[in-house]
Design a protein around this motif. Structure first.
Motif, PDB file in Angstrom:
ATOM      1  N   VAL A  79      18.234  21.264   6.592  1.00  0.00           N
ATOM      2  CA  VAL A  79      19.020  22.023   5.352  1.00  0.00           C
ATOM      3  C   VAL A  79      18.381  21.395   4.112  1.00  0.00           C
ATOM      4  O   VAL A  79      18.119  20.441   3.841  1.00  0.00           O
ATOM      5  CB  VAL A  79      20.520  21.827   5.367  1.00  0.00           C
ATOM      6  N   THR A  80      17.806  22.281   3.191  1.00  0.00           N
ATOM      7  CA  THR A  80      17.382  22.147   1.827  1.00  0.00           C
ATOM      8  C   THR A  80      18.144  22.599   0.648  1.00  0.00           C
ATOM      9  O   THR A  80      19.177  23.407   0.918  1.00  0.00           O
ATOM     10  CB  THR A  80      15.889  22.764   1.836  1.00  0.00           C
ATOM     11  N   ILE A  81      18.036  22.087  -0.492  1.00  0.00           N
ATOM     12  CA  ILE A  81      18.506  22.569  -1.651  1.00  0.00           C
ATOM     13  C   ILE A  81      17.790  23.911  -2.171  1.00  0.00           C
ATOM     14  O   ILE A  81      16.505  23.554  -2.485  1.00  0.00           O
ATOM     15  CB  ILE A  81      18.679  21.692  -2.787  1.00  0.00           C
ATOM     16  N   LEU A  82      18.172  25.007  -2.347  1.00  0.00           N
ATOM     17  CA  LEU A  82      17.581  26.080  -2.713  1.00  0.00           C
ATOM     18  C   LEU A  82      17.518  26.081  -4.360  1.00  0.00           C
ATOM     19  O   LEU A  82      16.716  26.773  -5.007  1.00  0.00           O
ATOM     20  CB  LEU A  82      18.281  27.527  -2.199  1.00  0.00           C
ATOM     21  N   GLY A  83      18.418  25.430  -4.792  1.00  0.00           N
ATOM     22  CA  GLY A  83      18.610  25.554  -6.468  1.00  0.00           C
ATOM     23  C   GLY A  83      19.957  25.718  -6.855  1.00  0.00           C
ATOM     24  O   GLY A  83      20.981  25.510  -6.074  1.00  0.00           O
ATOM     25  N   GLY A  84      20.336  26.188  -8.090  1.00  0.00           N
ATOM     26  CA  GLY A  84      21.604  26.281  -8.326  1.00  0.00           C
ATOM     27  C   GLY A  84      21.805  26.751  -9.757  1.00  0.00           C
ATOM     28  O   GLY A  84      20.816  27.275 -10.371  1.00  0.00           O
ATOM     29  N   THR A  85      23.257  27.054 -10.377  1.00  0.00           N
ATOM     30  CA  THR A  85      23.487  27.432 -11.767  1.00  0.00           C
ATOM     31  C   THR A  85      24.282  26.470 -12.393  1.00  0.00           C
ATOM     32  O   THR A  85      24.904  25.631 -11.555  1.00  0.00           O
ATOM     33  CB  THR A  85      23.991  28.769 -11.681  1.00  0.00           C
ATOM     34  N   GLY A  86      24.411  26.549 -13.643  1.00  0.00           N
ATOM     35  CA  GLY A  86      25.414  25.608 -14.367  1.00  0.00           C
ATOM     36  C   GLY A  86      25.773  26.573 -15.704  1.00  0.00           C
ATOM     37  O   GLY A  86      24.979  27.345 -16.255  1.00  0.00           O
ATOM     38  N   SER A  87      26.862  26.275 -16.075  1.00  0.00           N
ATOM     39  CA  SER A  87      27.655  27.095 -17.093  1.00  0.00           C
ATOM     40  C   SER A  87      28.452  26.044 -18.070  1.00  0.00           C
ATOM     41  O   SER A  87      29.149  25.105 -17.616  1.00  0.00           O
ATOM     42  CB  SER A  87      28.469  28.161 -16.668  1.00  0.00           C
ATOM     43  N   GLY A  88      28.147  26.043 -19.360  1.00  0.00           N
ATOM     44  CA  GLY A  88      28.598  25.042 -20.208  1.00  0.00           C
ATOM     45  C   GLY A  88      30.017  25.381 -20.619  1.00  0.00           C
ATOM     46  O   GLY A  88      30.166  26.723 -20.792  1.00  0.00           O
ATOM     47  N   ASN A  89      30.629  24.291 -21.036  1.00  0.00           N
ATOM     48  CA  ASN A  89      32.050  24.498 -21.682  1.00  0.00           C
ATOM     49  C   ASN A  89      31.716  25.032 -23.340  1.00  0.00           C
ATOM     50  O   ASN A  89      31.172  23.907 -23.715  1.00  0.00           O
ATOM     51  CB  ASN A  89      32.928  23.413 -21.639  1.00  0.00           C
ATOM     52  N   THR A  90      32.083  26.236 -23.750  1.00  0.00           N
ATOM     53  CA  THR A  90      31.290  26.411 -24.863  1.00  0.00           C
ATOM     54  C   THR A  90      31.898  25.770 -25.956  1.00  0.00           C
ATOM     55  O   THR A  90      31.390  25.409 -27.144  1.00  0.00           O
ATOM     56  CB  THR A  90      31.596  28.027 -25.543  1.00  0.00           C
ATOM     57  N   SER A  91      33.276  24.835 -25.973  1.00  0.00           N
ATOM     58  CA  SER A  91      33.695  23.893 -26.782  1.00  0.00           C
ATOM     59  C   SER A  91      32.888  22.677 -26.990  1.00  0.00           C
ATOM     60  O   SER A  91      32.813  22.044 -27.922  1.00  0.00           O
ATOM     61  CB  SER A  91      35.125  23.602 -26.517  1.00  0.00           C
ATOM     62  N   PHE A  92      32.153  22.454 -25.939  1.00  0.00           N
ATOM     63  CA  PHE A  92      31.297  21.012 -25.919  1.00  0.00           C
ATOM     64  C   PHE A  92      29.722  21.397 -25.831  1.00  0.00           C
ATOM     65  O   PHE A  92      28.863  20.559 -26.083  1.00  0.00           O
ATOM     66  CB  PHE A  92      31.796  20.071 -25.035  1.00  0.00           C
ATOM     67  N   THR A  93      29.482  22.401 -24.900  1.00  0.00           N
ATOM     68  CA  THR A  93      28.120  22.506 -24.623  1.00  0.00           C
ATOM     69  C   THR A  93      27.722  23.777 -24.872  1.00  0.00           C
ATOM     70  O   THR A  93      27.928  24.939 -23.588  1.00  0.00           O
ATOM     71  CB  THR A  93      28.121  21.985 -23.047  1.00  0.00           C
ATOM     72  N   THR A  94      26.823  24.302 -25.510  1.00  0.00           N
ATOM     73  CA  THR A  94      26.401  25.655 -25.675  1.00  0.00           C
ATOM     74  C   THR A  94      24.766  25.686 -25.513  1.00  0.00           C
ATOM     75  O   THR A  94      24.361  26.624 -25.293  1.00  0.00           O
ATOM     76  CB  THR A  94      26.583  26.339 -27.060  1.00  0.00           C
ATOM     77  N   GLY A  95      24.207  24.545 -25.040  1.00  0.00           N
ATOM     78  CA  GLY A  95      22.783  24.600 -25.174  1.00  0.00           C
ATOM     79  C   GLY A  95      22.605  24.690 -23.629  1.00  0.00           C
ATOM     80  O   GLY A  95      23.366  25.053 -22.653  1.00  0.00           O
ATOM     81  N   THR A  96      21.451  24.461 -23.246  1.00  0.00           N
ATOM     82  CA  THR A  96      20.753  25.017 -21.822  1.00  0.00           C
ATOM     83  C   THR A  96      21.432  24.013 -20.780  1.00  0.00           C
ATOM     84  O   THR A  96      21.738  22.947 -21.185  1.00  0.00           O
ATOM     85  CB  THR A  96      19.186  24.776 -21.716  1.00  0.00           C
ATOM     86  N   VAL A  97      21.883  24.496 -19.684  1.00  0.00           N
ATOM     87  CA  VAL A  97      22.400  24.003 -18.749  1.00  0.00           C
ATOM     88  C   VAL A  97      21.801  24.360 -17.275  1.00  0.00           C
ATOM     89  O   VAL A  97      21.648  25.599 -16.931  1.00  0.00           O
ATOM     90  CB  VAL A  97      24.112  24.216 -18.475  1.00  0.00           C
ATOM     91  N   GLY A  98      21.099  23.332 -16.799  1.00  0.00           N
ATOM     92  CA  GLY A  98      20.177  23.780 -15.763  1.00  0.00           C
ATOM     93  C   GLY A  98      20.345  22.982 -14.249  1.00  0.00           C
ATOM     94  O   GLY A  98      20.992  21.788 -14.268  1.00  0.00           O
TER      95      GLY A  98
END
Length: 364
Positions: A79-98
């Motif tokens: 089993v391998t890691i294919l990737g993923g997604t991230g979503s920031g809490n706009t009150s504290f993180t609106t920059g890139t989340v990866g």
């Protein structure tokens, strides 16, 4: 002489940088919460929370601007890691989340590396009194992961480890702490390690049994059932052992299964909200009768069956074991006027040989 001055300058510069690092080298404490594994085991979702440690100064040039978080995951073979997604809490993180599957450094032999990155623009900074959610991440796998596969954060403030940077970028890397060292300083596990989960038909019920080999902070098991694999209902909740390094066995009974396919799964929930689902087990139940009414009955008993053509025989047995009624050409309506008051068992046999027994009370 020039060489001596160069060496002296290098020493003074190193001392200056060391003092600067000592002045601002303050940890930010992280927590991984609401960890959930999908029912098919192919994805893992969690929230990243953070709180400033004592001595943190913000919001100004000392406030955080970015995170690089490295983890090592021990996954099933192949089993391998294919990737993923991230979503920031706009009150504290609106920059890139990866999410990254390649990061500096090398994971331990047999493990997979995972990187998480966050960037802050000019949102609200952290505080030293409470944790705040910075982002939510979902990690996708090439095959099912097992409950209990560990993910180990790298806490070192180096390029190959986990760190945060401030707005002034001086010092460039600051350390990261972990909120729960008893769970996460070495590793934190995906929820309870499930050894087995089985479902089997017995009479007019379905018995469910499962076992765990390791539990940490576990709270309960919600036994869920579905007829179509899309809509799930909790039919029973079983309290978990909580803390265990030994095999623990559990069981539950579905005394009123659905006609046709019954799909079962466990929703395993930890005390901190972390949860995961077991594999799905399917049992086909060809029941004879759904229910009987009225009960108590004084005149005529009605037997409600989903498919009456499957009913081969109906028998009524008194509390002392005497058979008081039997019909091999059964009718859904049975006259009980001549029966004495008391408790009786109604036994139905269907065409595939299975039996269903119901208790009734005759009160003429």
């Amino acid at each position: 002489m020039k060489r001596i001055f160069r060496n002296l300058f290098a020493v003074l510069l190193l001392l200056s940088l060391s003092k600067s690092a000592m002045a601002q080298n303050v940890p930010i404490i992280l927590d991984f919460t609401n960890r959930k594994v999908s029912a098919d085991g192919l994805s893992w979702t969690f929230d990243l929370e953070a709180k400033a440690d004592a001595g943190y100064v913000g919001p100004n040039n000392n406030g955080w601007a970015g995170f690089n978080i490295r983890l090592d995951l021990l996954l099933p073979q192949g089993v391998t890691i294919l990737g993923g997604t991230g979503s920031g809490n706009t009150s504290f993180t609106t920059g890139t989340v990866g999410v990254q599957t390649l990061v500096p450094g090398s994971p331990p032999l047999g493990q997979s590396e995972l990187g998480l990155t966050l960037e802050r623009n000019n949102e609200t900074d952290l505080n030293t009194s409470s944790f705040v959610r910075l982002a939510t991440f979902t990690i996708n796998f090439s095959g099912p992961v097992n409950q209990g596969d560990p993910a180990t954060p790298r806490p070192n403030a180096i390029a190959a480890g986990s760190s945060w940077t401030n707005l002034a970028n001086d010092p460039p890397l600051n350390p990261i702490g972990l909120r729960r060292p008893f769970q996460m300083a070495q590793s934190f596990a995906l929820p309870v390690k499930l050894l087995s989960f089985d479902a089997a038909k017995e009479g007019n019920a379905i018995n469910l049994a499962w076992a765990t080999t390791e539990e940490t902070n576990s709270d309960r098991f919600d036994v869920q059932r579905s007829g179509n694999g899309k809509e799930w209902n909790t039919i029973e909740t079983v309290a978990a052992k909580g803390e265990s390094k030994q095999q623990v066995e559990y069981s539950a009974v579905d005394s009123d299964p659905l006609e046709g396919n019954n799909l079962y799964r466990l929703h395993m929930i930890d005390k901190d909200g972390t949860s995961a689902y077991s594999r799905i087990r399917t049992v086909k139940f060809e029941g004879v009768a759904t229910y009987m009414y009225p009960n108590p009955v004084s005149d005529e008993l009605t037997i409600k069956a989903v498919d009456w053509s499957k009913v081969m025989k109906v028998e009524i047995v008194s509390s002392n074991g005497k058979k008081v009624y039997s019909s091999e050409k059964p009718s859904p309506n049975v006259n009980v006027k001549n029966l004495r008051n008391g408790v009786y068992l109604v036994r139905l046999t269907n065409t595939n040989g299975s039996e269903t027994t119901h208790k009734i009370v005759v009160n003429n």
